[in-house]
Design a protein around this motif. Structure first.
Motif, PDB file in Angstrom:
ATOM      1  N   THR A 120       0.852  -1.195   0.000  1.00 51.98           N
ATOM      2  CA  THR A 120       0.000   0.000   0.000  1.00 51.98           C
ATOM      3  C   THR A 120       0.882   1.237   0.000  1.00 51.98           C
ATOM      4  OG1 THR A 120      -1.662  -1.196   1.300  1.00 51.98           O
ATOM      5  CG2 THR A 120      -1.896   1.184   1.143  1.00 51.98           C
ATOM      6  N   LEU A 121       0.601   2.143  -0.931  1.00 48.98           N
ATOM      7  CA  LEU A 121       1.352   3.391  -1.049  1.00 48.98           C
ATOM      8  C   LEU A 121       0.567   4.514  -0.377  1.00 48.98           C
ATOM      9  CD1 LEU A 121       3.805   4.919  -2.294  1.00 48.98           C
ATOM     10  CD2 LEU A 121       2.384   5.295  -4.326  1.00 48.98           C
ATOM     11  N   PHE A 122       1.248   5.292   0.459  1.00 47.80           N
ATOM     12  CA  PHE A 122       0.644   6.411   1.173  1.00 47.80           C
ATOM     13  C   PHE A 122       1.348   7.703   0.761  1.00 47.80           C
ATOM     14  CE2 PHE A 122       0.026   2.627   3.648  1.00 47.80           C
ATOM     15  CZ  PHE A 122      -1.243   2.751   4.201  1.00 47.80           C
ATOM     16  N   HIS A 123       0.589   8.780   0.650  1.00 49.83           N
ATOM     17  CA  HIS A 123       1.134  10.090   0.301  1.00 49.83           C
ATOM     18  C   HIS A 123       1.095  10.955   1.557  1.00 49.83           C
ATOM     19  CE1 HIS A 123       1.194  13.543  -2.899  1.00 49.83           C
ATOM     20  NE2 HIS A 123       2.225  13.576  -2.070  1.00 49.83           N
ATOM     21  N   LEU A 124       2.265  11.235   2.135  1.00 54.26           N
ATOM     22  CA  LEU A 124       2.342  11.930   3.421  1.00 54.26           C
ATOM     23  C   LEU A 124       2.508  13.434   3.272  1.00 54.26           C
ATOM     24  CD1 LEU A 124       4.676   9.464   5.361  1.00 54.26           C
ATOM     25  CD2 LEU A 124       2.202   9.343   4.992  1.00 54.26           C
ATOM     26  N   ASP A 125       3.329  13.857   2.330  1.00 53.64           N
ATOM     27  CA  ASP A 125       3.605  15.275   2.134  1.00 53.64           C
ATOM     28  C   ASP A 125       3.912  15.468   0.660  1.00 53.64           C
ATOM     29  OD1 ASP A 125       3.959  17.909   2.688  1.00 53.64           O
ATOM     30  OD2 ASP A 125       5.495  17.650   4.200  1.00 53.64           O
ATOM     31  N   ALA A 126       4.288  16.686   0.267  1.00 55.67           N
ATOM     32  CA  ALA A 126       4.483  16.988  -1.146  1.00 55.67           C
ATOM     33  C   ALA A 126       5.320  15.928  -1.855  1.00 55.67           C
ATOM     34  CB  ALA A 126       5.131  18.368  -1.290  1.00 55.67           C
ATOM     35  N   TYR A 127       6.521  15.668  -1.340  1.00 55.29           N
ATOM     36  CA  TYR A 127       7.400  14.677  -1.963  1.00 55.29           C
ATOM     37  C   TYR A 127       7.812  13.609  -0.944  1.00 55.29           C
ATOM     38  CZ  TYR A 127       7.725  17.963  -5.826  1.00 55.29           C
ATOM     39  OH  TYR A 127       7.424  18.781  -6.869  1.00 55.29           O
ATOM     40  N   GLU A 128       6.913  13.290  -0.052  1.00 57.20           N
ATOM     41  CA  GLU A 128       7.202  12.236   0.930  1.00 57.20           C
ATOM     42  C   GLU A 128       6.099  11.184   0.896  1.00 57.20           C
ATOM     43  OE1 GLU A 128       9.121  12.897   4.913  1.00 57.20           O
ATOM     44  OE2 GLU A 128       7.149  12.257   5.601  1.00 57.20           O
ATOM     45  N   PHE A 129       6.516   9.920   0.845  1.00 55.80           N
ATOM     46  CA  PHE A 129       5.581   8.807   0.715  1.00 55.80           C
ATOM     47  C   PHE A 129       5.953   7.705   1.688  1.00 55.80           C
ATOM     48  CE2 PHE A 129       5.909  11.081  -3.234  1.00 55.80           C
ATOM     49  CZ  PHE A 129       4.601  11.181  -3.690  1.00 55.80           C
ATOM     50  N   ALA A 130       5.030   6.766   1.866  1.00 53.54           N
ATOM     51  CA  ALA A 130       5.280   5.597   2.703  1.00 53.54           C
ATOM     52  C   ALA A 130       4.743   4.365   1.988  1.00 53.54           C
ATOM     53  CB  ALA A 130       4.617   5.747   4.066  1.00 53.54           C
ATOM     54  N   VAL A 131       5.401   3.237   2.228  1.00 60.50           N
ATOM     55  CA  VAL A 131       4.943   1.947   1.702  1.00 60.50           C
ATOM     56  C   VAL A 131       4.805   0.989   2.870  1.00 60.50           C
ATOM     57  CG1 VAL A 131       5.488  -0.039   0.258  1.00 60.50           C
ATOM     58  CG2 VAL A 131       5.979   2.275  -0.577  1.00 60.50           C
ATOM     59  N   LEU A 132       3.598   0.434   3.029  1.00 65.96           N
ATOM     60  CA  LEU A 132       3.344  -0.573   4.055  1.00 65.96           C
ATOM     61  C   LEU A 132       3.266  -1.925   3.363  1.00 65.96           C
ATOM     62  CD1 LEU A 132       2.842  -0.836   7.088  1.00 65.96           C
ATOM     63  CD2 LEU A 132       0.389  -0.618   6.638  1.00 65.96           C
ATOM     64  N   ALA A 133       4.140  -2.825   3.748  1.00 67.41           N
ATOM     65  CA  ALA A 133       4.271  -4.095   3.028  1.00 67.41           C
ATOM     66  C   ALA A 133       4.227  -5.270   3.989  1.00 67.41           C
ATOM     67  CB  ALA A 133       5.578  -4.114   2.239  1.00 67.41           C
ATOM     68  N   PRO A 134       3.261  -6.195   3.818  1.00 65.54           N
ATOM     69  CA  PRO A 134       3.231  -7.396   4.651  1.00 65.54           C
ATOM     70  C   PRO A 134       4.378  -8.335   4.310  1.00 65.54           C
ATOM     71  CG  PRO A 134       1.565  -7.508   2.935  1.00 65.54           C
ATOM     72  CD  PRO A 134       2.169  -6.140   2.850  1.00 65.54           C
ATOM     73  N   GLN A 135       4.700  -9.183   5.243  1.00 67.45           N
ATOM     74  CA  GLN A 135       5.722 -10.226   5.075  1.00 67.45           C
ATOM     75  C   GLN A 135       7.146  -9.685   4.970  1.00 67.45           C
ATOM     76  OE1 GLN A 135       4.555 -13.226   5.602  1.00 67.45           O
ATOM     77  NE2 GLN A 135       2.504 -12.308   5.634  1.00 67.45           N
ATOM     78  N   LEU A 136       7.347  -8.408   5.205  1.00 67.83           N
ATOM     79  CA  LEU A 136       8.716  -7.869   5.232  1.00 67.83           C
ATOM     80  C   LEU A 136       9.237  -7.995   6.664  1.00 67.83           C
ATOM     81  CD1 LEU A 136       8.238  -6.798   2.363  1.00 67.83           C
ATOM     82  CD2 LEU A 136       9.472  -4.740   3.025  1.00 67.83           C
ATOM     83  N   ASP A 137       9.853  -9.129   6.944  1.00 65.32           N
ATOM     84  CA  ASP A 137      10.248  -9.442   8.309  1.00 65.32           C
ATOM     85  C   ASP A 137      11.751  -9.419   8.524  1.00 65.32           C
ATOM     86  OD1 ASP A 137      10.795 -11.593   6.742  1.00 65.32           O
ATOM     87  OD2 ASP A 137       9.772 -13.071   7.999  1.00 65.32           O
ATOM     88  N   HIS A 138      12.496  -8.881   7.541  1.00 62.05           N
ATOM     89  CA  HIS A 138      13.953  -8.861   7.687  1.00 62.05           C
ATOM     90  C   HIS A 138      14.516  -7.644   6.962  1.00 62.05           C
ATOM     91  CE1 HIS A 138      18.178 -10.114   7.461  1.00 62.05           C
ATOM     92  NE2 HIS A 138      17.891 -10.939   8.464  1.00 62.05           N
ATOM     93  N   GLU A 139      15.623  -7.133   7.500  1.00 63.99           N
ATOM     94  CA  GLU A 139      16.256  -5.947   6.914  1.00 63.99           C
ATOM     95  C   GLU A 139      16.639  -6.166   5.457  1.00 63.99           C
ATOM     96  OE1 GLU A 139      20.446  -3.607   7.472  1.00 63.99           O
ATOM     97  OE2 GLU A 139      19.386  -4.218   9.296  1.00 63.99           O
ATOM     98  N   VAL A 140      17.031  -7.397   5.100  1.00 67.19           N
ATOM     99  CA  VAL A 140      17.415  -7.699   3.712  1.00 67.19           C
ATOM    100  C   VAL A 140      16.237  -7.475   2.773  1.00 67.19           C
ATOM    101  CG1 VAL A 140      18.178  -9.502   2.133  1.00 67.19           C
ATOM    102  CG2 VAL A 140      19.226  -9.303   4.392  1.00 67.19           C
ATOM    103  N   LYS A 141      15.048  -7.885   3.216  1.00 67.78           N
ATOM    104  CA  LYS A 141      13.856  -7.692   2.387  1.00 67.78           C
ATOM    105  C   LYS A 141      13.529  -6.208   2.226  1.00 67.78           C
ATOM    106  CE  LYS A 141      11.685 -12.149   3.469  1.00 67.78           C
ATOM    107  NZ  LYS A 141      10.477 -12.809   4.012  1.00 67.78           N
ATOM    108  N   LEU A 142      13.735  -5.449   3.304  1.00 68.44           N
ATOM    109  CA  LEU A 142      13.550  -3.995   3.203  1.00 68.44           C
ATOM    110  C   LEU A 142      14.497  -3.404   2.169  1.00 68.44           C
ATOM    111  CD1 LEU A 142      13.258  -2.785   6.928  1.00 68.44           C
ATOM    112  CD2 LEU A 142      11.441  -2.838   5.224  1.00 68.44           C
ATOM    113  N   ASP A 143      15.743  -3.838   2.218  1.00 68.35           N
ATOM    114  CA  ASP A 143      16.763  -3.330   1.295  1.00 68.35           C
ATOM    115  C   ASP A 143      16.407  -3.675  -0.149  1.00 68.35           C
ATOM    116  OD1 ASP A 143      19.015  -2.183   0.287  1.00 68.35           O
ATOM    117  OD2 ASP A 143      20.429  -3.444   1.359  1.00 68.35           O
ATOM    118  N   LEU A 144      15.917  -4.895  -0.370  1.00 72.61           N
ATOM    119  CA  LEU A 144      15.552  -5.314  -1.728  1.00 72.61           C
ATOM    120  C   LEU A 144      14.391  -4.491  -2.268  1.00 72.61           C
ATOM    121  CD1 LEU A 144      15.846  -9.202  -1.401  1.00 72.61           C
ATOM    122  CD2 LEU A 144      17.351  -7.680  -2.700  1.00 72.61           C
TER     123      LEU A 144
END
Length: 584
Positions: free
Chosen positions: A219-243
């Motif tokens: 899920t993509l979220f729009h927080l500010d003009a050029y700031e966004f967030a991504v909420l992703a299930p099953q991301l349980d490790h730093e390596v997956k975040l990096d990928l």
């Protein structure tokens, strides 16, 4: 379509409409025994009435006309219920566009009930429709308010409020693993004029590229003009975040073209995985933001949260407090580093360099000091201090040394768009009785990107006072030859990263030679920073570089030591200065 809107009207079932009819002493049989009729003249008048509204268009008013016509067709109750819902849908679209609520009465005048209806049943049916349409408008207002609270007003994407709700819901379920990425974009452009007017198109292009890199369960979220967030299930490790971070950065390796203007869009990303200690959504967001800040401060494209990062953040926060304390308690001063003539070694001027100390005397890195002061809103106070301190030092030099010595002071990007800067400088020059020609004001290439038009105006006002402008750290920023041609720049300072190894790197020598040749071709003089040995000096002499600065002559010196150094140098016989070294 990128911008997803809420459903404006939820159709009611035939049975629900029948229940509402009963409250008006009507039954479905009353309406289907004889076909409803329309007053064509009233319908045409109604159409014209709506078109008089500034927001109305044929495309907007046509659906309600079709809905009215449908009411006038033979029906069973199911099809009549559909027609009533279509009328409500058309009405809510009109209302959402700006048609006033009292237009409901006008709309109902076109509907003629069967002649056998009693007057009381006629009024009852009209009240039924009026209540249905007014209620639909009220539900629309309520839904629109809830939607606006949870969605970004321009993109329609879920916003920070909805992000917090969803994180909190996921925290309730102990077995649900997820990761959160915060994405902030830095922008540079070949032409900054009109940038603000093109921001919506640029934002939508950024969103499109992000969405193409995300899977359906992200899920993509729009927080500010050029700031966004991504909420992703099953991301349980730093390596997956990096990928996932690498996947999101990839579409921005190429420039973004918006209305024939090219933008370099650089994402900086911070992420965090769910931890057993997480109890509140605010904790998750705070840790992701901490990772984002760390990535930004350390010039990384991605950073993941860790406990060590928290310790580092506390150290950073303490250092920021030290900066503000030093500024408030006058533990800041200017050191001077000599700038000398390449051939005689005589000091022509000096660059004023900031030194800021903690209570224990330990130095705080100058770039960090500047960043903190401007971020915390002390930029105007600092530039006043810098200008007045520089003028005071220049006045003292003028009194003690019987020759012209110029001072270089560094300006930030924020200073270049401050229209008060020329006025502040003019006041300080008058107060300390020094000439504007004593000062060289150094700006960086990247500093011009903030708003080149305004920066150009401020620079021209400064040069009108008599100051000179220098382009600092040339070759390391977003270079444009047109700036050297169009802006009032007299000096080009070659960055020390190219100068330091010029005697040992053919590539660095070629870069330095190219910059010198180009600058001379445009009528500019050149200063080389980072000169540390005789071999480097000899090459710069052969390339006809007018001035040099570096440890070969002197480190930055406290003001009193600088005066001693320059007085000793002034007393040296001509031609022997290049054989001397400063030991300070």
């Amino acid at each position: 379509m990128l911008i997803r809107s809420f459903k404006r009207y939820q159709p009611l079932s035939a049975s629900m409409l029948a229940l509402q009819l009963e409250s008006f002493a009507l039954t479905p049989a009353d309406l289907v025994r004889q076909t409803l009729r329309l007053d064509q003249a009233q319908s045409a008048h109604l159409h014209a009435h709506f078109l008089q509204e500034p927001v109305a268009t044929e495309a907007l008013t046509q659906p309600y006309q079709q809905a009215l016509m449908q009411l006038g067709q033979p029906h069973d109750w199911e099809s009549l219920a559909d027609a009533i819902n279509d009328l409500a849908i058309a009405w809510v679209d009109l209302y959402a566009a700006g048609i006033p609520i009292d237009s409901v009465e006008t709309l109902l005048r076109a509907i003629i009930v069967p002649q056998w209806f009693s007057q009381s049943k006629t009024h009852a049916f009209q009240r039924f429709l009026a209540q249905l349409l007014v209620t639909a408008a009220a539900k629309y207002d309520h839904t629109a308010l809830k939607y606006a609270e949870r969605h970004h007003q321009h993109s329609g994407l879920p916003n920070g409020h909805l992000l917090m709700e969803q994180i909190q819901q996921m925290l309730v379920f102990s077995q649900v693993e997820f990761g959160l990425l915060l994405i902030s974009f830095k922008l540079t452009s070949t032409v900054m004029d009109g940038h603000r007017h093109r921001m919506p198109e640029l934002t939508l292009e950024i969103i499109n590229r992000l969405q193409q890199s995300l899977s359906k369960d992200h899920t993509l979220f729009h927080l500010d003009a050029y700031e966004f967030a991504v909420l992703a299930p099953q991301l349980d490790h730093e390596v997956k975040l990096d990928l996932l971070s690498a996947k999101l950065r990839r579409p921005f390796e190429l420039t973004v073209n918006v209305n024939q203007q090219l933008f370099s869009v650089s994402p900086v990303i911070g992420g965090v995985c769910r931890q057993p200690s997480h109890k509140k959504a605010e904790e998750v967001l705070a840790q992701a933001r901490l990772a984002l800040t760390h990535a930004d401060n350390t010039y990384q494209s991605f950073a993941a949260y860790s406990h060590d990062l928290s310790k580092s953040a506390e150290t950073d926060a303490q250092l920021r407090r030290n900066v503000l304390d030093a500024f408030e308690n006058d533990r800041m001063e200017l050191y001077l580093q000599p700038i000398v003539d390449t051939y005689t070694g005589q000091c022509m001027g000096a660059e004023a360099l900031l030194r800021c100390r903690k209570v224990n005397g330990e130095l705080i890195p100058p770039p960090f000091v500047i960043e903190v002061l401007y971020q915390q809103g002390f930029g105007n106070m600092f530039i006043r201090w810098l200008i007045n301190t520089s003028c005071r030092l220049a006045s003292t030099i003028k009194q003690k040394i019987d020759r012209h010595i110029f001072l270089s002071i560094n300006l930030t990007a924020e200073d270049l768009i401050n229209h008060e800067l020329p006025y502040l400088l003019a006041q300080a020059l008058k107060l300390w009785n020094v000439e504007a020609s004593i000062f060289t004001l150094e700006i960086t290439e990247n500093g011009l990107l903030v708003d080149e038009d305004i920066a150009g105006e401020v620079m021209r006002e400064l040069t009108a006072l008599g100051c000179r402008m220098a382009l600092d750290d040339f070759g390391t920023g977003y270079s444009s030859m047109s700036r050297l041609r169009n802006l009032p720049i007299e000096l080009v300072k070659i960055d020390q990263s190219f100068v330091r190894n010029v005697a040992h790197s053919t590539q660095d020598k070629a870069i330095v030679e190219g910059i010198i040749t180009m600058a001379h071709g445009l009528g500019k003089k050149v200063v080389a920073e980072g000169v540390e040995d005789a071999d480097c000096l000899a090459i710069l002499q052969s390339l006809v570089c007018e001035k040099i600065q570096g440890y070969y002559f002197s480190r930055p010196l406290p003001f009193e030591q600088f005066l001693e150094w320059i007085e000793a140098q002034t007393q040296s016989p001509a031609g022997t200065v290049l054989e001397q070294r400063a030991t300070a």
